[in-house]
Design a protein around this motif. Structure first.
Motif, PDB file in Angstrom:
ATOM      1  N   GLY A   3      18.553   3.216 -13.963  1.00 15.40           N
ATOM      2  CA  GLY A   3      17.687   2.688 -12.920  1.00 15.40           C
ATOM      3  C   GLY A   3      16.521   3.624 -12.669  1.00 15.40           C
ATOM      4  O   GLY A   3      16.540   4.795 -13.059  1.00 15.40           O
ATOM      5  N   TYR A   4      15.496   3.087 -11.996  1.00 11.39           N
ATOM      6  CA  TYR A   4      14.367   3.940 -11.621  1.00 11.39           C
ATOM      7  C   TYR A   4      13.669   3.346 -10.395  1.00 11.39           C
ATOM      8  O   TYR A   4      13.657   2.138 -10.199  1.00 11.39           O
ATOM      9  CB  TYR A   4      13.358   4.094 -12.773  1.00 11.39           C
ATOM     10  N   GLY A   5      13.121   4.219  -9.560  1.00  9.53           N
ATOM     11  CA  GLY A   5      12.419   3.778  -8.355  1.00  9.53           C
ATOM     12  C   GLY A   5      13.385   3.373  -7.261  1.00  9.53           C
ATOM     13  O   GLY A   5      14.468   3.936  -7.101  1.00  9.53           O
ATOM     14  N   GLY A   6      13.000   2.363  -6.490  1.00 11.39           N
ATOM     15  CA  GLY A   6      13.835   1.896  -5.398  1.00 11.39           C
ATOM     16  C   GLY A   6      15.202   1.434  -5.866  1.00 11.39           C
ATOM     17  O   GLY A   6      16.200   1.607  -5.164  1.00 11.39           O
ATOM     18  N   ALA A   7      15.278   0.868  -7.061  1.00 11.29           N
ATOM     19  CA  ALA A   7      16.557   0.399  -7.608  1.00 11.29           C
ATOM     20  C   ALA A   7      17.540   1.547  -7.781  1.00 11.29           C
ATOM     21  O   ALA A   7      18.748   1.357  -7.692  1.00 11.29           O
ATOM     22  CB  ALA A   7      16.330  -0.293  -8.949  1.00 11.29           C
ATOM     23  N   ALA A   8      17.022   2.747  -8.030  1.00  9.62           N
ATOM     24  CA  ALA A   8      17.870   3.911  -8.277  1.00  9.62           C
ATOM     25  C   ALA A   8      17.993   4.788  -7.034  1.00  9.62           C
ATOM     26  O   ALA A   8      18.303   5.970  -7.129  1.00  9.62           O
ATOM     27  CB  ALA A   8      17.311   4.726  -9.432  1.00  9.62           C
TER      28      ALA A   8
ATOM     29  N   THR B 219       0.855  -1.181   0.000  1.00 14.15           N
ATOM     30  CA  THR B 219       0.000   0.000   0.000  1.00 14.15           C
ATOM     31  C   THR B 219       0.895   1.236   0.000  1.00 14.15           C
ATOM     32  O   THR B 219       2.042   1.184   0.445  1.00 14.15           O
ATOM     33  CB  THR B 219      -0.921   0.020   1.230  1.00 14.15           C
ATOM     34  N   TYR B 220       0.340   2.352  -0.465  1.00 12.23           N
ATOM     35  CA  TYR B 220       1.150   3.548  -0.631  1.00 12.23           C
ATOM     36  C   TYR B 220       0.421   4.772  -0.070  1.00 12.23           C
ATOM     37  O   TYR B 220      -0.683   5.097  -0.497  1.00 12.23           O
ATOM     38  CB  TYR B 220       1.478   3.763  -2.116  1.00 12.23           C
ATOM     39  N   GLY B 221       1.084   5.418   0.891  1.00  7.55           N
ATOM     40  CA  GLY B 221       0.541   6.629   1.478  1.00  7.55           C
ATOM     41  C   GLY B 221       1.155   7.850   0.825  1.00  7.55           C
ATOM     42  O   GLY B 221       2.274   7.806   0.306  1.00  7.55           O
ATOM     43  N   ILE B 222       0.427   8.975   0.879  1.00 13.08           N
ATOM     44  CA  ILE B 222       0.898  10.196   0.239  1.00 13.08           C
ATOM     45  C   ILE B 222       0.171  11.388   0.850  1.00 13.08           C
ATOM     46  O   ILE B 222      -1.005  11.285   1.244  1.00 13.08           O
ATOM     47  CB  ILE B 222       0.649  10.119  -1.294  1.00 13.08           C
ATOM     48  N   TRP B 223       0.853  12.507   0.972  1.00 11.10           N
ATOM     49  CA  TRP B 223       0.222  13.713   1.487  1.00 11.10           C
ATOM     50  C   TRP B 223      -0.808  14.236   0.481  1.00 11.10           C
ATOM     51  O   TRP B 223      -0.605  14.150  -0.744  1.00 11.10           O
ATOM     52  CB  TRP B 223       1.264  14.786   1.774  1.00 11.10           C
ATOM     53  N   GLY B 224      -1.907  14.778   1.009  1.00 11.94           N
ATOM     54  CA  GLY B 224      -2.990  15.250   0.157  1.00 11.94           C
ATOM     55  C   GLY B 224      -2.547  16.297  -0.848  1.00 11.94           C
ATOM     56  O   GLY B 224      -2.943  16.270  -2.019  1.00 11.94           O
ATOM     57  N   LYS B 225      -1.729  17.236  -0.408  1.00 11.37           N
ATOM     58  CA  LYS B 225      -1.242  18.288  -1.304  1.00 11.37           C
ATOM     59  C   LYS B 225      -0.445  17.690  -2.451  1.00 11.37           C
ATOM     60  O   LYS B 225      -0.552  18.131  -3.607  1.00 11.37           O
ATOM     61  CB  LYS B 225      -0.378  19.270  -0.512  1.00 11.37           C
ATOM     62  N   GLU B 226       0.324  16.677  -2.143  1.00  8.81           N
ATOM     63  CA  GLU B 226       1.166  16.024  -3.140  1.00  8.81           C
ATOM     64  C   GLU B 226       0.319  15.324  -4.196  1.00  8.81           C
ATOM     65  O   GLU B 226       0.568  15.447  -5.402  1.00  8.81           O
ATOM     66  CB  GLU B 226       2.081  15.029  -2.426  1.00  8.81           C
TER      67      GLU B 226
ATOM     68  N   ALA C 233      15.227  10.149   4.926  1.00  9.06           N
ATOM     69  CA  ALA C 233      14.760  10.643   6.221  1.00  9.06           C
ATOM     70  C   ALA C 233      13.307  10.302   6.516  1.00  9.06           C
ATOM     71  O   ALA C 233      12.863  10.399   7.653  1.00  9.06           O
ATOM     72  CB  ALA C 233      14.948  12.165   6.302  1.00  9.06           C
ATOM     73  N   SER C 234      12.541   9.888   5.490  1.00 11.68           N
ATOM     74  CA  SER C 234      11.123   9.631   5.712  1.00 11.68           C
ATOM     75  C   SER C 234      10.662   8.277   5.197  1.00 11.68           C
ATOM     76  O   SER C 234       9.623   7.770   5.632  1.00 11.68           O
ATOM     77  CB  SER C 234      10.278  10.734   5.042  1.00 11.68           C
ATOM     78  N   GLY C 235      11.396   7.700   4.249  1.00  9.06           N
ATOM     79  CA  GLY C 235      10.968   6.432   3.656  1.00  9.06           C
ATOM     80  C   GLY C 235       9.989   6.611   2.520  1.00  9.06           C
ATOM     81  O   GLY C 235       9.576   5.640   1.891  1.00  9.06           O
ATOM     82  N   TYR C 236       9.609   7.856   2.208  1.00  7.63           N
ATOM     83  CA  TYR C 236       8.665   8.089   1.120  1.00  7.63           C
ATOM     84  C   TYR C 236       9.325   7.815  -0.233  1.00  7.63           C
ATOM     85  O   TYR C 236      10.493   8.103  -0.451  1.00  7.63           O
ATOM     86  CB  TYR C 236       8.166   9.540   1.136  1.00  7.63           C
ATOM     87  N   LEU C 237       8.521   7.291  -1.154  1.00  7.11           N
ATOM     88  CA  LEU C 237       9.028   6.965  -2.479  1.00  7.11           C
ATOM     89  C   LEU C 237       8.028   7.286  -3.582  1.00  7.11           C
ATOM     90  O   LEU C 237       8.386   7.859  -4.608  1.00  7.11           O
ATOM     91  CB  LEU C 237       9.406   5.480  -2.550  1.00  7.11           C
ATOM     92  N   ILE C 238       6.760   6.962  -3.375  1.00  6.92           N
ATOM     93  CA  ILE C 238       5.780   6.976  -4.461  1.00  6.92           C
ATOM     94  C   ILE C 238       5.626   8.352  -5.098  1.00  6.92           C
ATOM     95  O   ILE C 238       5.542   8.480  -6.318  1.00  6.92           O
ATOM     96  CB  ILE C 238       4.407   6.432  -3.969  1.00  6.92           C
TER      97      ILE C 238
END
Length: 427
Positions: free
Chosen positions: A282-287, A47-54, A293-298
């Motif tokens: 590369g792209y995503g976690g591979a890159a 699952t993927y969380g994200i800030w509303g503004k983002e 500092a937060s673990g955010y990626l998506i």
């Protein structure tokens, strides 16, 4: 744009990163193929969380399953008395959302199919580089060639070479979705970080700190997750489960039904930036696109895909340009000097946080979230410029209590190189 029947790009991996970059490349009118162990219809497990503004800025708000306005954190010591000062919430006043992973998956699959992207199933095993093309061979002996290969196979990439940086710090978590004897948090509430630790004995407080990440999912259902921010020697699932159960028991809350458990991913927080001198992108976690500092990626993955795709497309207009040089153009777009410098700041922050005890961590985050919303939000989402990050960190340092200042100033050796990399990003 391909010539002589050779596809422009072969993307390895059909997760969010793979589909995002494949779709963006397709929109640039490139001929794209995707190779993954399972077909594109295979459900995504995470699952993927994200800030509303983002998510609003991305225009993907309709893909959210949940959206919370009451977003808070707790950085006090905690107390069994509900209205005690140590239970005071830090209000973030910023929406937070959780993607409906089925909708998100369907959206990107549809975007890919609009560009007539071809899908192949197979485990990539070998890679062969030539001047103007790259060929991937699967375990079954099938071969797929393209002018450029993009490795989007996750945190343990199949072919991408990473720089050496020593032991990895990983984030771990144990979560449950279920119902409880009484509400574990307020109705409609999302808790980003609950660092209250009054449920722990003195010996346990000396152990690596953990926090509760939690959300009200409606109809009496809640998601609760005990999380370790990042450690080189990660906590076990058993330890995190025990901590979560003790947290609940201390407040006389019992689990009445459990829909499922979520065993935390060992999310690498301080992955090194890949070696740019290779004939593959590369792209995503591979890159190493995860925020240290937060673990955010998506959010990063979705925002940067069009920019990288544009750079690749522009490079491919030169038919005489070698695959190595096309990859270099991709790397320059994905990791410009400013982003490398920013990552050094984030890694410096993570290194510090891993050395803080629970009291110092609570004080640090208490100070961090006293920054103006634009600053702490921009730091967590990697949307501030380098200048803005440095300014925000200076303001926080000035305002922070002496204990936090001291913790940030004491160097253990590794931090100095991280700070030096801000000035000399290629060391």
């Amino acid at each position: 744009m391909s010539s002589k029947g050779l596809p422009d790009v072969l993307v390895l991996g059909a997760g969010p990163a793979g589909m995002a970059i494949a779709s963006a490349l397709g929109k640039e009118k490139l001929e794209v193929e995707v190779l993954s162990p399972k077909g594109p219809d295979e459900p995504w497990p995470n699952t993927y969380g994200i800030w509303g503004k983002e998510v609003d800025q991305l225009g993907l708000q309709d893909l959210l399953e949940y959206r919370w306005k009451n977003t808070v954190s707790f950085f006090g010591h905690g107390s069994i008395e509900e209205h005690h000062y140590e239970n005071k919430a830090t209000e973030h006043s910023l929406d937070y959302g959780l993607f409906d992973k089925k909708k998100l998956h369907s959206y990107w699959l549809n975007e890919c199919n609009k560009s007539l992207i071809k899908w192949h199933e197979g485990f990539a095993e070998k890679i062969n580089f030539e001047k103007y093309k790259t060929t991937v061979t699967t375990k079954n002996g099938e071969t797929y060639s393209a002018r450029l290969v993009v490795d989007a196979t996750g945190y343990d990439p199949v072919f991408l070479k990473l720089k050496s940086c020593g032991p990895l710090a990983v984030q771990t978590c144990y979560g449950i979705v279920g119902t409880f004897s009484k509400p574990p948090l307020k109705k409609g509430q999302f808790v980003l970080m609950d660092y209250r630790n009054d449920h722990l004995n003195e010996e346990q407080k000396k152990e690596p700190p953990t926090f509760l990440y939690a959300m009200d999912m409606g109809n009496g259902k809640y998601f609760l997750e005990e999380t370790s921010l990042g450690l080189v020697n990660p906590l076990t699932m058993e330890n995190l489960k025990e901590r979560l159960e003790k947290r609940l028991s201390y407040r006389n809350i019992s689990i009445t039904s459990m829909q499922h458990e979520e065993l935390g991913l060992f999310l690498p927080m301080n992955m090194p930036i890949p070696n740019f001198k290779q004939q593959i992108l590369g792209y995503g976690g591979a890159a190493s696109m995860v925020h240290p500092a937060s673990g955010y990626l998506i959010g990063n993955v979705l925002r940067r895909a069009p920019l990288v795709a544009k750079a690749i497309s522009t490079a491919m207009n030169d038919k005489k340009l070698s695959t190595y040089n096309i990859a270099r153009k991709g790397w320059e777009s994905l990791w410009p000097t400013e982003l490398i410098r920013k990552k050094s700041i984030y890694q410096f922050g993570l290194e510090k946080l891993m050395r803080f005890d629970e009291k110092l961590l609570r004080e640090f985050f208490g100070s961090f979230f006293q920054l103006p919303k634009t600053q702490w939000y921009g730091f967590l989402t990697d949307t501030l410029s380098l200048r803005e990050i440095v300014y925000a960190m200076c303001i926080m340092f000035i305002r922070a209590p002496w204990s936090v200042k001291k913790g940030l100033m004491i160097m253990h050796g590794k931090e100095l190189k991280m700070l030096l990399r801000i000035v000399l990003p290629n060391i």
